[in-house]
Design a protein around this motif. Structure first.
Motif, mmCIF file in Angstrom:
data_model
loop_
_atom_site.group_PDB
_atom_site.id
_atom_site.type_symbol
_atom_site.label_atom_id
_atom_site.label_comp_id
_atom_site.label_asym_id
_atom_site.label_seq_id
_atom_site.Cartn_x
_atom_site.Cartn_y
_atom_site.Cartn_z
ATOM 1 N N ALA A 120 0.826 -1.205 0.000
ATOM 2 C CA ALA A 120 0.000 0.000 0.000
ATOM 3 C C ALA A 120 0.860 1.255 0.000
ATOM 4 C CB ALA A 120 -0.928 -0.012 1.215
ATOM 5 N N ALA A 121 2.014 1.181 0.619
ATOM 6 C CA ALA A 121 2.900 2.345 0.698
ATOM 7 C C ALA A 121 3.646 2.599 -0.608
ATOM 8 C CB ALA A 121 3.910 2.149 1.831
ATOM 9 N N THR A 122 3.726 1.581 -1.457
ATOM 10 C CA THR A 122 4.542 1.700 -2.671
ATOM 11 C C THR A 122 3.712 1.435 -3.924
ATOM 12 O OG1 THR A 122 5.267 -0.603 -2.322
ATOM 13 C CG2 THR A 122 6.691 1.147 -1.457
ATOM 14 N N GLU A 144 -4.723 10.909 1.067
ATOM 15 C CA GLU A 144 -3.419 10.514 1.599
ATOM 16 C C GLU A 144 -3.518 10.082 3.055
ATOM 17 O OE1 GLU A 144 0.812 10.179 2.372
ATOM 18 O OE2 GLU A 144 -0.387 10.034 0.547
ATOM 19 N N ILE A 145 -4.229 10.851 3.871
ATOM 20 C CA ILE A 145 -4.282 10.512 5.293
ATOM 21 C C ILE A 145 -5.173 9.298 5.555
ATOM 22 C CG2 ILE A 145 -3.790 12.875 6.003
ATOM 23 C CD1 ILE A 145 -6.700 13.266 6.691
ATOM 24 N N ASP A 146 -6.040 8.983 4.606
ATOM 25 C CA ASP A 146 -6.955 7.842 4.780
ATOM 26 C C ASP A 146 -6.432 6.612 4.049
ATOM 27 O OD1 ASP A 146 -9.070 5.986 4.648
ATOM 28 O OD2 ASP A 146 -10.203 7.182 3.202
ATOM 29 N N ALA A 147 -6.588 6.615 2.743
ATOM 30 C CA ALA A 147 -6.350 5.405 1.949
ATOM 31 C C ALA A 147 -4.892 4.984 1.947
ATOM 32 C CB ALA A 147 -6.830 5.635 0.510
ATOM 33 N N ALA A 148 -3.985 5.928 2.151
ATOM 34 C CA ALA A 148 -2.574 5.564 2.234
ATOM 35 C C ALA A 148 -2.150 5.431 3.695
ATOM 36 C CB ALA A 148 -1.725 6.600 1.503
ATOM 37 N N ILE A 152 -2.141 1.917 6.032
ATOM 38 C CA ILE A 152 -0.822 1.351 6.293
ATOM 39 C C ILE A 152 -0.583 1.243 7.795
ATOM 40 C CG2 ILE A 152 1.655 1.790 6.062
ATOM 41 C CD1 ILE A 152 0.844 3.257 3.359
ATOM 42 N N ASP A 153 -0.937 2.292 8.528
ATOM 43 C CA ASP A 153 -0.752 2.286 9.984
ATOM 44 C C ASP A 153 -1.605 1.218 10.660
ATOM 45 O OD1 ASP A 153 1.078 4.327 9.806
ATOM 46 O OD2 ASP A 153 -0.266 5.892 10.534
ATOM 47 N N THR A 199 -11.643 4.588 3.422
ATOM 48 C CA THR A 199 -11.146 3.355 2.820
ATOM 49 C C THR A 199 -10.388 2.529 3.847
ATOM 50 O OG1 THR A 199 -11.022 4.402 0.637
ATOM 51 C CG2 THR A 199 -9.634 2.463 1.004
ATOM 52 N N ALA A 200 -9.629 3.198 4.701
ATOM 53 C CA ALA A 200 -8.819 2.503 5.705
ATOM 54 C C ALA A 200 -9.664 1.710 6.682
ATOM 55 C CB ALA A 200 -7.957 3.507 6.468
#
Length: 549
Positions: A120-122, A144-148, A152-153, A199-200
């Protein structure tokens, strides 16, 4: 695999930290990459999204559309809904996959989620962001703060928290005794129901129970189907075995009804509306005698979140944090600021600041990066939010000081709207709106303590809240009086933006079960501990020493 694989070592996971945020500044490499992903996804549409059962794509022909909310005549994807037979097949398949997955050592389960996070990060970062932007109406920063970053976190910190949970063992052992605790997955299957707005959350609702050795049937929200499918793709590429997560879009009454009647239903992992969650709880209760075990019910629902401001607060901070908390992602966050309590000594300056700052908000399509606000998710949401604006225009106790317009001709656009009311219990101060509307009540600065009581007791919800104050005694008083009014409480910061690993998220009252997503606490809800006592010394006699003469 009929027996558990031998565990030949104790492993320590790699160090886990929060995913670094990309800025998407002009001329940056990440902006160019995201713009290319948006262009590519638009060119591919409309996509055809299947159900995935036992690792196989299934196209039922029962079709539904997911449109782009900023351009609702454009279909992002057509997706296949599960029918009754497929739901039954998904449940049976999950249960068939359960034994092998439960017996998979933790280090192997962890490796899948750590790999998913790296993917997900790449490789998938811009694809999942583009899916979230076009499908759910988020701008680049919100995607960015959600789906990425958050997804990932969730996956990385989930592994860290699981590792920590497994190390919690009995602190005492009597002579000749070894006590230990085994954290078994639940008997049966977990049902995950995810919302459109993050999404997260879908990745965590399905992922958290699965990380702990459970199998899961996942029903994504119709308005986030494509992004959810990409999440599933990532986990599948990371090595998640077929059948462990069953991906079944479908009409809620049919899917939910069938799942909740199954005797092997073990847990509900839910994020969505309070109304739906309460109905699901009632339905589970009505079926309680049918289940093998008492189902775990984990839910995060709505909010009527507040900013409470003391007479000593920094006005600039109050203005900027209120604009962000109220209008980022069009107020479609369960944590969004929806009601404010401002002291009369600061009100003229705050009002001027809000109006001036509001005038700088640009509203429009998500592919234009200068837009701070985009569309709301669909026609139903647009009509509901519009009705509150129309009501405020006719209410004698309410005044719209900014915004108040709307247009759904191209996309579902609601202008961010600021209402001032003289009634602290008006409709827009008490009812959840889930849109870009914030209502302000101005109180007498000397009535700070009684206003705290008003804030604490005027809502059925208790999700998030913020207190702005430069007076430490006032801050302590406010924190104490507002203790039960919010599960996430912020001091001199906005009421949105909880970060995994920093602020575990969840609230009480009508806002949910407060099991704290982004912490070990929520993982504990998806295990059934077994206490094991092993004795190394044989018992030679049954008689107590006190029985002896």
């Amino acid at each position: 695999m009929s027996v558990p694989t031998a565990t030949l070592a104790s492993f320590k996971i790699p160090a886990v930290t929060n995913e670094p945020m990309k800025t998407y500044a002009p001329n940056s490499a990440e902006r160019a990459a995201l713009q290319a992903a948006l262009k590519e996804l638009r060119a591919q549409g409309p996509l055809d999204i299947p159900c995935v059962v036992n690792g196989k794509e299934v196209r039922t022909g029962i079709m539904e559309k997911q449109v782009m909310p900023h351009e609702h005549k454009t279909v992002l994807c057509n997706f296949h809904n599960a029918d009754e037979a497929l739901v039954a097949q998904a449940i049976d398949g999950a249960l068939a996959a359960k034994k092998d997955w439960e017996n998979t050592p933790f280090n192997d389960r962890a490796a899948i989620f750590l790999k998913a996070a790296d993917l997900a990060a790449t490789k998938y970062r811009y694809k999942i962001m583009a899916a979230t932007m076009l499908g759910q109406g988020k701008n680049a920063w919100q995607a960015e703060i959600d789906a990425a970053a958050e997804m990932i976190d969730f996956w990385r910190f989930g592994v860290k928290f699981a590792e920590e949970l497994y190390t919690v063992q009995p602190p005492e052992n009597s002579f000749g005794i070894w006590n230990r605790t085994e954290y078994r997955p639940l008997e049966g299957f977990v049902f995950a129901v995810s919302p459109f707005n993050f999404t997260a959350i879908g990745g965590n609702l399905a992922g958290a129970p699965v990380l702990m050795g459970n199998v899961c049937v996942w029903k994504p929200a119709p308005a986030s189907t494509y992004a959810s499918y990409v999440v599933y793709e990532i986990m599948r590429e990371a090595g998640l075995p077929a059948g462990v997560i069953q991906f079944i879009p479908g009409p809620a009454p049919e899917v939910v009804g069938q799942v909740l009647k199954h005797p092997e239903f073990a847990a509900l992992h839910f994020t969505g509306s309070t109304h739906v969650f309460r109905k699901l709880w009632r339905d589970i209760g009505n079926n309680i005698e049918n289940y093998k075990s008492y189902p775990r019910i984990v839910g995060e629902t709505g909010g009527k979140n507040f900013h409470m401001v003391h007479k000593t607060a920094n006005v600039t901070s109050v203005v900027n944090n209120t604009i962000r908390a109220s209008f980022e992602y069009q107020g479609q966050k369960c944590s969004a600021c929806s009601r404010c309590y401002f002291p009369d000594n600061l009100w003229p300056e705050i009002k001027a600041g809000l109006i001036a700052t509001h005038s700088r908000i640009q509203v429009g399509g998500v592919e234009d990066f200068e837009h701070f606000s985009g569309p709301v998710i669909n026609q139903f949401s647009f009509d509901k939010i519009k009705s509150y604006i129309d009501w405020a225009k006719t209410d004698a106790e309410s005044e719209i000081i900014a915004g108040g317009t709307y247009d759904d001709s191209v996309g579902y656009y609601i202008q961010p709207t600021i209402i001032v009311t003289t009634n602290p219990k008006s409709r827009t101060m008490t009812e959840e709106i889930f849109g870009p509307i914030v209502t302000i009540y101005v109180y007498k600065a000397e009535d700070y303590e009684s206003t705290l009581d008003l804030v604490a007791n005027s809502s059925a919800y208790a999700l998030t809240g913020a207190l702005f104050s430069q007076d430490r005694y006032a801050t302590v008083l406010g924190a104490n009086k507002l203790r039960d009014a919010a599960g996430n409480f912020y001091i001199n910061d906005k009421c949105t933006g909880a970060v995994v690993g920093q602020q575990p998220f969840g609230g009480g009252r009508a806002s949910g079960t407060n099991d704290k997503a982004g912490s070990a606490a929520i993982l504990s809800r998806f295990v059934s501990p077994r206490s094991i006592k092993e004795s190394f010394v044989d018992l030679e006699d049954f008689v107590y020493p006190s029985n002896l003469i």
